[in-house]
Design an enzyme around this catalytic site. Structure first.
Site, PDB file in Angstrom:
ATOM      1  N   CYS A   2       0.837  -1.188   0.000  1.00 14.37           N
ATOM      2  CA  CYS A   2       0.000   0.000   0.000  1.00 14.37           C
ATOM      3  C   CYS A   2       0.876   1.243   0.000  1.00 14.37           C
ATOM      4  O   CYS A   2       2.103   1.176  -0.117  1.00 14.37           O
ATOM      5  CB  CYS A   2      -0.894   0.020   1.236  1.00 14.37           C
ATOM      6  SG  CYS A   2      -1.786  -1.530   1.529  1.00 14.37           S
ATOM      7  N   ARG A  49      -4.794   1.465  -0.499  1.00 13.70           N
ATOM      8  CA  ARG A  49      -4.642   0.015  -0.373  1.00 13.70           C
ATOM      9  C   ARG A  49      -4.532  -0.710  -1.703  1.00 13.70           C
ATOM     10  O   ARG A  49      -5.323  -0.480  -2.618  1.00 13.70           O
ATOM     11  CB  ARG A  49      -5.825  -0.569   0.404  1.00 13.70           C
ATOM     12  CG  ARG A  49      -5.627  -2.056   0.716  1.00 13.70           C
ATOM     13  CD  ARG A  49      -6.803  -2.678   1.424  1.00 13.70           C
ATOM     14  NE  ARG A  49      -6.463  -4.051   1.805  1.00 13.70           N
ATOM     15  CZ  ARG A  49      -7.351  -5.022   2.009  1.00 13.70           C
ATOM     16  NH1 ARG A  49      -8.653  -4.765   1.910  1.00 13.70           N
ATOM     17  NH2 ARG A  49      -6.963  -6.247   2.324  1.00 13.70           N
ATOM     18  N   ILE A  53      -3.973  -9.624   0.912  1.00 12.03           N
ATOM     19  CA  ILE A  53      -4.413 -10.593   1.920  1.00 12.03           C
ATOM     20  C   ILE A  53      -5.627 -10.023   2.645  1.00 12.03           C
ATOM     21  O   ILE A  53      -5.668  -8.830   2.959  1.00 12.03           O
ATOM     22  CB  ILE A  53      -3.271 -10.902   2.915  1.00 12.03           C
ATOM     23  CG1 ILE A  53      -2.149 -11.670   2.211  1.00 12.03           C
ATOM     24  CG2 ILE A  53      -3.775 -11.700   4.119  1.00 12.03           C
ATOM     25  CD1 ILE A  53      -0.930 -11.942   3.085  1.00 12.03           C
ATOM     26  N   GLU A  75       3.809  -6.599   3.868  1.00  8.14           N
ATOM     27  CA  GLU A  75       3.246  -7.880   4.275  1.00  8.14           C
ATOM     28  C   GLU A  75       3.993  -8.411   5.484  1.00  8.14           C
ATOM     29  O   GLU A  75       5.225  -8.404   5.501  1.00  8.14           O
ATOM     30  CB  GLU A  75       3.342  -8.917   3.147  1.00  8.14           C
ATOM     31  CG  GLU A  75       2.754  -8.502   1.817  1.00  8.14           C
ATOM     32  CD  GLU A  75       1.241  -8.358   1.812  1.00  8.14           C
ATOM     33  OE1 GLU A  75       0.596  -8.836   2.777  1.00  8.14           O
ATOM     34  OE2 GLU A  75       0.702  -7.775   0.857  1.00  8.14           O
ATOM     35  N   ASP A  96      -2.980  -9.501   7.667  1.00  2.00           N
ATOM     36  CA  ASP A  96      -1.637  -9.813   8.152  1.00  2.00           C
ATOM     37  C   ASP A  96      -1.058  -8.675   8.974  1.00  2.00           C
ATOM     38  O   ASP A  96      -0.083  -8.867   9.712  1.00  2.00           O
ATOM     39  CB  ASP A  96      -0.715 -10.114   6.971  1.00  2.00           C
ATOM     40  CG  ASP A  96      -0.603  -8.945   6.016  1.00  2.00           C
ATOM     41  OD1 ASP A  96      -1.607  -8.610   5.366  1.00  2.00           O
ATOM     42  OD2 ASP A  96       0.482  -8.345   5.920  1.00  2.00           O
ATOM     43  N   GLY A 364      14.279 -12.279  -7.443  1.00  2.00           N
ATOM     44  CA  GLY A 364      15.515 -12.863  -6.932  1.00  2.00           C
ATOM     45  C   GLY A 364      16.448 -11.902  -6.233  1.00  2.00           C
ATOM     46  O   GLY A 364      17.560 -12.297  -5.856  1.00  2.00           O
TER      47      GLY A 364
END
Length: 589
Positions: A2, A49, A53, A75, A96, A364
């Protein structure tokens, strides 16, 4: 993921009228799925937002039973475990980000020690009349603040503080020179005078509109100061890595919306692909960028073979000279905390494609830093006097560009080197620590955050996990660098689990052919960039113009940095929205 922002006023001062609306407008791209505002006397908290989740009840601000209020960006991956550790707590959502609200009630400022994830959090504690600002230890999620006569304001992006009228749109000269030398900037200061970063792992306590305390949570574990072996290593280190890596990928896949992967064809993203394929019943959706028709190494073939081996759905994105000229103004505009790293171009283009089908991508980033992947680490490992300091020379040195000889361009790196030396460990570990202090958060993660959030996509980096860090950093040097190759243990793991990625085959470095693209139009671009108000006060115009037709590799890199800086200045200092291609935007700069 967010956007968050807010302000705490000093005693007797009021929050500026209309500030909430200005914050929402400035951060709308970070949160296209909704917005929330909490306002009371002397306090404002705002969130835009991107729902990932708890799509139904996860709107923010989140409210606690005793008046605590929280807004967050990011998160908290271990939220299920945290909920189980808080029996009897009356949770109001499945978000979360709600567990931190209740952890704070139990643990106070130490609540951050339990969090495993990427986050920037603002928590209002009415009992103590204080605001707590905290950022994850690696600096995956950004957070900035400015102190004014009215109070302290914060936001997920520096441009939101500028756009809200809390600080003037100006360019700090020493920081701008540092950007040219390093392609990123170090420490807490930003290129905007008065705008400061909350540093990775930092927690600020704000009382009466000003900072009253600072605390820090380290991303990297302590290591023993021995020359080559740092801690006892597992009997089967590859199997041990497998267990830690699987847990991290599993946590980073927690999502209520579709997710995919940015696959470069290199070691790190191929390893993420292999583990995602193990953990998912459906084919992994992987996105790869390439540069057809150029001299740059095209990684799509390697990525294609790895994707085929695990049955992944593979999407290839071509990045051309026309794309570069058309989209670079918008790319420079989205990275308000500037990063002159040419990887922003494929990253932005990949996010543009990914948003059509997913809201989350795993990446990665962090594998090189945690497992000793960069060639410069091998130079740092050499015994004195053959040791090579990281970034010992600036990217613009030796080209006759500067109007005045700059000083202090390497001060930020030297500061990180002193800190790393004091923390101990081998030469390799000290070099890893240096990169994790500035290069990682202020270049790689900053670039990833802005380029993805510009398209409403969340980027996740499973190598940059506290469990991974505790395992990887203390490993013996020989498990990271062996036979002239970095990331040895990850290569060995990949050889077992995805041999089609050919992890021990010679690898060509990742490049974007910006020098060739620029040189094709150098006679036109050179005078435009030389006359930019971002460039002309700092660099010799004649020397700048000459760069753009110079065939040397270092001249092409320098031309890229100055072109990027000119376009960045047009948007973030001059305030002009990108409304055309490179030539159009530079013409009216």
């Amino acid at each position: 993921m967010c956007g968050i922002a807010g302000m705490v006023a000093r005693p007797g001062r009021d929050i500026p009228e209309g500030l909430a609306d200005r914050f929402v407008k400035a951060l709308a791209h970070r949160g296209p799925d909704g917005q929330g505002i909490h306002a009371e006397q002397g306090l404002l908290l705002v969130q835009t937002r991107l729902a990932i989740i708890d799509l139904e009840t996860g709107d923010q601000p989140l409210l606690g039973p005793d008046g605590r209020v929280l807004v967050a960006n990011g998160e908290v991956y271990n939220y299920r475990e945290l909920r189980a550790d808080l029996p009897g707590v009356p949770f109001r959502s499945h978000s979360d980000c709600e567990p931190p609200l209740h952890l704070y009630a139990r643990d106070g400022l130490a609540f951050v020690e339990a969090l495993r994830g990427m986050y920037a959090i603002a928590l209002w504690d009415p009992a103590h009349r204080r605001l707590v600002l905290t950022r994850d230890p690696f600096g995956i999620k950004p957070l900035y603040y400015v102190e004014t006569e009215v109070g302290l304001a914060f936001a997920s992006e520096a441009q939101a503080l500028v756009g809200a009228g809390l600080v003037a749109p100006a360019m700090d000269r020493p920081v701008a020179l540092e950007l040219g030398a390093l392609q990123f900037t170090c420490g807490a200061e930003t290129i905007f005078p008065g705008v400061t970063r909350v540093l990775p792992g930092e927690t600020l306590v704000v009382e009466n509109g000003s900072i009253s305390a600072r605390h820090h949570r380290a991303a990297l574990p302590e290591t023993q100061p021995s020359p080559r072996t740092n801690v006892p290593n597992p009997a089967d280190p590859i199997a041990a890595l497998d267990a830690v890596f699987e847990q991290s990928i599993d946590l980073h896949q927690r999502s209520d919306v579709p997710y995919g992967l940015f696959l470069s064809g290199g070691i790190d993203s191929s390893a993420v692909l292999a583990m995602m394929a193990r953990l998912n019943d459906r084919p992994v959706l992987a996105f790869t960028a390439g540069f057809p028709g150029t001299g740059a190494h095209d990684e799509r073939m390697e990525a294609r073979e790895a994707a085929k081996a695990v049955g992944a759905e593979h999407v290839e994105v071509s990045v051309t000279e026309a794309d570069f000229l058309a989209h670079l103004p918008a790319i420079a505009a989205c990275v308000d905390d500037p990063v002159a790293d040419y990887a922003i171009i494929p990253t932005w283009m990949l996010a543009r494609e990914a948003r059509k089908s997913v809201k989350v991508v795993l990446c990665g980033e962090g594998g090189d830093e945690l497992l000793g992947g960069y060639g410069r680490y091998r130079g740092a490992m050499r015994p004195w006097p053959l040791t090579r300091p990281l970034r010992r020379t600036g990217l613009l040195e030796g080209l006759g560009l500067y109007r005045e000889p700059p000083t202090g361009l390497r001060d930020g790196i030297a500061r990180a080197e002193r800190l790393a030396k004091a923390q101990g460990g081998s030469r390799l570990i000290r070099a890893q620590r240096v990169d994790c202090t500035d290069w990682l958060p202020h270049d790689l993660l900053n670039k990833l955050d802005r380029c993805l959030m510009a398209h409403g996509v969340e980027g996740r980096v499973p190598f940059l996990d506290m469990g991974m860090a505790r395992f990887c950093l203390p490993l013996a040097d020989r498990l990271k660098v062996r036979d002239g190759k970095g990331k040895w243990i990850l290569r060995a793991w990949l050889e077992r689990h995805l041999p089609e990625a050919r992890p021990f085959a010679p690898k060509r470095g990742f490049t974007v052919p910006v020098g060739d693209w620029i040189r094709t139009h150098g006679a036109k671009l050179g005078p435009m960039v030389a006359g930019s108000p971002a460039i002309e006060p700092l660099y010799q115009p004649e020397a700048v113009r000459a760069l753009f037709t110079d065939g040397r590799k270092e001249a092409g890199m320098a031309a890229w940095i100055l072109l990027y800086q000119a376009l960045w200045h047009r948007r973030h200092v001059a305030g002009k929205v990108p409304d055309g291609d490179v030539f159009h935007c530079l013409a009216d700069a």
